[in-house]
Design a protein around this motif. Structure first.
Motif, PDB file in Angstrom:
ATOM      1  N   ALA A 127      -1.310   0.320  12.327  1.00 31.94           N
ATOM      2  CA  ALA A 127      -1.268   1.750  12.019  1.00 31.94           C
ATOM      3  C   ALA A 127      -0.905   2.569  13.256  1.00 31.94           C
ATOM      4  O   ALA A 127      -0.049   3.459  13.193  1.00 31.94           O
ATOM      5  N   TYR A 128      -1.548   2.294  14.381  1.00 30.17           N
ATOM      6  CA  TYR A 128      -1.251   3.041  15.607  1.00 30.17           C
ATOM      7  C   TYR A 128       0.203   2.839  16.017  1.00 30.17           C
ATOM      8  O   TYR A 128       0.904   3.794  16.378  1.00 30.17           O
ATOM      9  N   ALA A 129       0.656   1.584  15.977  1.00 30.97           N
ATOM     10  CA  ALA A 129       2.040   1.297  16.357  1.00 30.97           C
ATOM     11  C   ALA A 129       3.016   1.916  15.370  1.00 30.97           C
ATOM     12  O   ALA A 129       4.064   2.438  15.749  1.00 30.97           O
ATOM     13  N   GLY A 130       2.660   1.864  14.075  1.00 33.28           N
ATOM     14  CA  GLY A 130       3.551   2.401  13.061  1.00 33.28           C
ATOM     15  C   GLY A 130       3.758   3.897  13.197  1.00 33.28           C
ATOM     16  O   GLY A 130       4.903   4.377  13.217  1.00 33.28           O
ATOM     17  N   TYR A 131       2.680   4.639  13.312  1.00 34.09           N
ATOM     18  CA  TYR A 131       2.810   6.095  13.385  1.00 34.09           C
ATOM     19  C   TYR A 131       3.463   6.542  14.687  1.00 34.09           C
ATOM     20  O   TYR A 131       4.097   7.602  14.737  1.00 34.09           O
ATOM     21  N   ALA A 132       3.348   5.746  15.739  1.00 30.55           N
ATOM     22  CA  ALA A 132       3.940   6.139  17.015  1.00 30.55           C
ATOM     23  C   ALA A 132       5.394   5.676  17.156  1.00 30.55           C
ATOM     24  O   ALA A 132       6.215   6.390  17.753  1.00 30.55           O
ATOM     25  N   LEU A 133       5.715   4.503  16.612  1.00 28.50           N
ATOM     26  CA  LEU A 133       7.003   3.883  16.926  1.00 28.50           C
ATOM     27  C   LEU A 133       7.970   3.761  15.753  1.00 28.50           C
ATOM     28  O   LEU A 133       9.161   3.519  15.974  1.00 28.50           O
ATOM     29  N   LEU A 134       7.499   3.908  14.527  1.00 28.65           N
ATOM     30  CA  LEU A 134       8.393   3.703  13.390  1.00 28.65           C
ATOM     31  C   LEU A 134       9.572   4.689  13.337  1.00 28.65           C
ATOM     32  O   LEU A 134      10.691   4.277  13.001  1.00 28.65           O
ATOM     33  N   PRO A 135       9.370   5.972  13.614  1.00 27.23           N
ATOM     34  CA  PRO A 135      10.533   6.883  13.551  1.00 27.23           C
ATOM     35  C   PRO A 135      11.701   6.442  14.441  1.00 27.23           C
ATOM     36  O   PRO A 135      12.828   6.315  13.955  1.00 27.23           O
ATOM     37  N   PRO A 136      11.483   6.192  15.757  1.00 33.59           N
ATOM     38  CA  PRO A 136      12.627   5.725  16.555  1.00 33.59           C
ATOM     39  C   PRO A 136      13.112   4.341  16.131  1.00 33.59           C
ATOM     40  O   PRO A 136      14.317   4.062  16.199  1.00 33.59           O
ATOM     41  N   LEU A 137      12.189   3.477  15.701  1.00 38.25           N
ATOM     42  CA  LEU A 137      12.592   2.137  15.262  1.00 38.25           C
ATOM     43  C   LEU A 137      13.526   2.220  14.057  1.00 38.25           C
ATOM     44  O   LEU A 137      14.559   1.538  14.003  1.00 38.25           O
ATOM     45  N   LEU A 138      13.184   3.067  13.090  1.00 40.26           N
ATOM     46  CA  LEU A 138      14.006   3.185  11.885  1.00 40.26           C
ATOM     47  C   LEU A 138      15.355   3.826  12.195  1.00 40.26           C
ATOM     48  O   LEU A 138      16.382   3.459  11.601  1.00 40.26           O
ATOM     49  N   ARG A 139      15.368   4.759  13.105  1.00 39.26           N
ATOM     50  CA  ARG A 139      16.640   5.394  13.455  1.00 39.26           C
ATOM     51  C   ARG A 139      17.584   4.395  14.134  1.00 39.26           C
ATOM     52  O   ARG A 139      18.781   4.382  13.870  1.00 39.26           O
ATOM     53  N   GLU A 140      17.036   3.550  14.991  1.00 42.09           N
ATOM     54  CA  GLU A 140      17.869   2.632  15.759  1.00 42.09           C
ATOM     55  C   GLU A 140      18.261   1.390  14.967  1.00 42.09           C
ATOM     56  O   GLU A 140      19.354   0.846  15.155  1.00 42.09           O
ATOM     57  N   THR A 141      17.364   0.899  14.102  1.00 45.39           N
ATOM     58  CA  THR A 141      17.647  -0.353  13.400  1.00 45.39           C
ATOM     59  C   THR A 141      18.190  -0.156  11.992  1.00 45.39           C
ATOM     60  O   THR A 141      19.046  -0.922  11.544  1.00 45.39           O
ATOM     61  N   ALA A 142      17.675   0.847  11.277  1.00 47.66           N
ATOM     62  CA  ALA A 142      18.116   1.061   9.890  1.00 47.66           C
ATOM     63  C   ALA A 142      19.173   2.157   9.782  1.00 47.66           C
ATOM     64  O   ALA A 142      19.747   2.358   8.709  1.00 47.66           O
ATOM     65  N   GLY A 143      19.401   2.893  10.860  1.00 53.57           N
ATOM     66  CA  GLY A 143      20.425   3.911  10.852  1.00 53.57           C
ATOM     67  C   GLY A 143      20.073   5.151  10.053  1.00 53.57           C
ATOM     68  O   GLY A 143      20.974   5.879   9.615  1.00 53.57           O
ATOM     69  N   VAL A 144      18.793   5.436   9.863  1.00 50.77           N
ATOM     70  CA  VAL A 144      18.389   6.613   9.099  1.00 50.77           C
ATOM     71  C   VAL A 144      18.312   7.819  10.022  1.00 50.77           C
ATOM     72  O   VAL A 144      18.169   7.676  11.246  1.00 50.77           O
ATOM     73  N   GLY A 145      18.387   9.013   9.443  1.00 52.05           N
ATOM     74  CA  GLY A 145      18.279  10.226  10.226  1.00 52.05           C
ATOM     75  C   GLY A 145      16.834  10.570  10.530  1.00 52.05           C
ATOM     76  O   GLY A 145      15.899   9.931  10.030  1.00 52.05           O
ATOM     77  N   GLU A 146      16.645  11.602  11.345  1.00 58.49           N
ATOM     78  CA  GLU A 146      15.296  11.998  11.734  1.00 58.49           C
ATOM     79  C   GLU A 146      14.471  12.445  10.532  1.00 58.49           C
ATOM     80  O   GLU A 146      13.290  12.108  10.420  1.00 58.49           O
ATOM     81  N   ALA A 147      15.089  13.222   9.634  1.00 51.45           N
ATOM     82  CA  ALA A 147      14.355  13.711   8.463  1.00 51.45           C
ATOM     83  C   ALA A 147      13.935  12.560   7.567  1.00 51.45           C
ATOM     84  O   ALA A 147      12.799  12.522   7.060  1.00 51.45           O
ATOM     85  N   GLN A 148      14.823  11.598   7.343  1.00 53.51           N
ATOM     86  CA  GLN A 148      14.497  10.463   6.493  1.00 53.51           C
ATOM     87  C   GLN A 148      13.438   9.582   7.136  1.00 53.51           C
ATOM     88  O   GLN A 148      12.540   9.068   6.463  1.00 53.51           O
ATOM     89  N   ALA A 149      13.524   9.416   8.471  1.00 58.83           N
ATOM     90  CA  ALA A 149      12.508   8.623   9.168  1.00 58.83           C
ATOM     91  C   ALA A 149      11.141   9.294   9.045  1.00 58.83           C
ATOM     92  O   ALA A 149      10.121   8.617   8.844  1.00 58.83           O
TER      93      ALA A 149
END
Length: 320
Positions: free
Chosen positions: A143-165
């Motif tokens: 949970a701690y890692a997810g809430y802190a790191l998922l937005p940049p992780l999703l932008r870099e690996t899945a190619g999603v935008g900031e709003a979608q992340a």
């Protein structure tokens, strides 16, 4: 303008209730204290919790194979003192038991003891504490890692935008609402939490494995799996009480497990973020989270025995 005084409002409400019912709203009531009943070749043992009651205030009556234990806890009213909040229960604490005919009530023995206290260091001897602490720490790290790191992780690996992340991250929080009710319910109904631990491990594997191997293929699915994997968190909160014989023990277990679990989880985002910077990708961090998720399986045999923390601490070698 009159200043709003919440305590005055409460006092006036109490007085209106007194006038309506012709008695004090805090009048003594009959309270049924919790009891444990055990039987062995030595006889029948009843253990009651009577906080705030002295031994000389307790009455034990035995007649016609009926055993009654009762005491009265009164509210200490003092002139000149206004009660703004009274939440403790006052009145007659009483329990009545029908005792089998094979027991002679003329041989009833009264024993009084101090409330049970367990030192936090003694919890290390309890397999159940470890069984609760491991999945609690696993879910906290994720949970701690997810809430802190998922937005940049999703932008870099899945190619999603900031709003979608941000929306995908909010989905994790939304899924936590039904899990907060479902986790404790299942922990109470299931014989052991093994199904929840296995299901959580499978969901962590699906989520982190998907983000590692195919992050852009089914990003929404990976996030839903991750959100559902957190069901072990409310499950552990329920187990604090379900695996303790007294509120005091549950409090000690809760403080120890949450203190250690949150302390370990707090450094996880820093370490995983540093790992990403050192390697130049999120792959190593996702592998670490994937391995951490399998920690739930370590707790399966520890909790499958349905042990109680109090009993395990007492039975452990070297107990003082």
């Amino acid at each position: 303008m009159m200043r709003f005084d919440p305590f005055r409002e409460i006092e006036e409400l109490t007085q209106r209730m007194d006038r309506a019912f012709g008695q004090s709203a805090s009048a003594p009531t009959r309270i049924a204290p919790p009891v444990d009943v055990h039987e062995d070749d030595q006889g029948l043992e009843l253990t009651l919790d009577l906080p705030g009651i002295r031994p000389d205030q307790i009455q034990v009556e035995a007649e016609n194979q009926t055993l009654t234990v009762q005491a009265t806890r009164t509210y200490d009213r003092k002139d000149g003192r206004t009660a703004h909040r009274v939440e403790r229960a006052y009145g007659t604490l009483a329990r009545t038991f029908s005792v089998p005919a094979k027991y002679d009530l003329g041989k009833v023995e009264d024993k009084w003891g101090e409330p049970r206290r367990i030192a936090r260091s003694a919890l290390l001897r309890s397999a159940t504490v470890w069984g609760i602490g491991i999945p609690f720490t696993v879910s906290s790290i994720s949970a701690y890692a997810g809430y802190a790191l998922l937005p940049p992780l999703l932008r870099e690996t899945a190619g999603v935008g900031e709003a979608q992340a941000g929306a995908l991250l909010a989905l994790l929080g939304f899924l936590g609402l039904p899990l907060a009710a479902l986790g404790p319910l299942l922990a109470t109904r299931l014989r052991t939490p093994t199904p929840l631990l296995i299901a959580s491990t499978a969901l962590f594997t699906t989520a982190y494995g998907g983000l590692l191997l195919a992050p852009a293929t089914a990003t929404l699915l990976w996030m839903v799996a991750l959100g559902l994997a957190y069901i072990t968190f409310p499950m552990c909160l329920a187990l604090f009480a379900l695996r303790s014989r007294t509120p005091a023990t549950a409090s000690v277990v809760s403080g120890a497990v949450q203190g250690v679990g949150y302390a370990v989880a707090a450094v996880a985002p820093l370490l995983l973020g540093g790992l990403r910077d050192a390697t130049g990708s999120w792959s190593a961090a996702l592998v670490v989270l994937l391995v951490v998720g399998f920690g739930n399986l370590v707790a399966v045999p520890l909790l499958a025995r349905r042990g109680m923390v109090d009993d395990e601490v007492d039975a452990a070698p070297g107990r003082r």
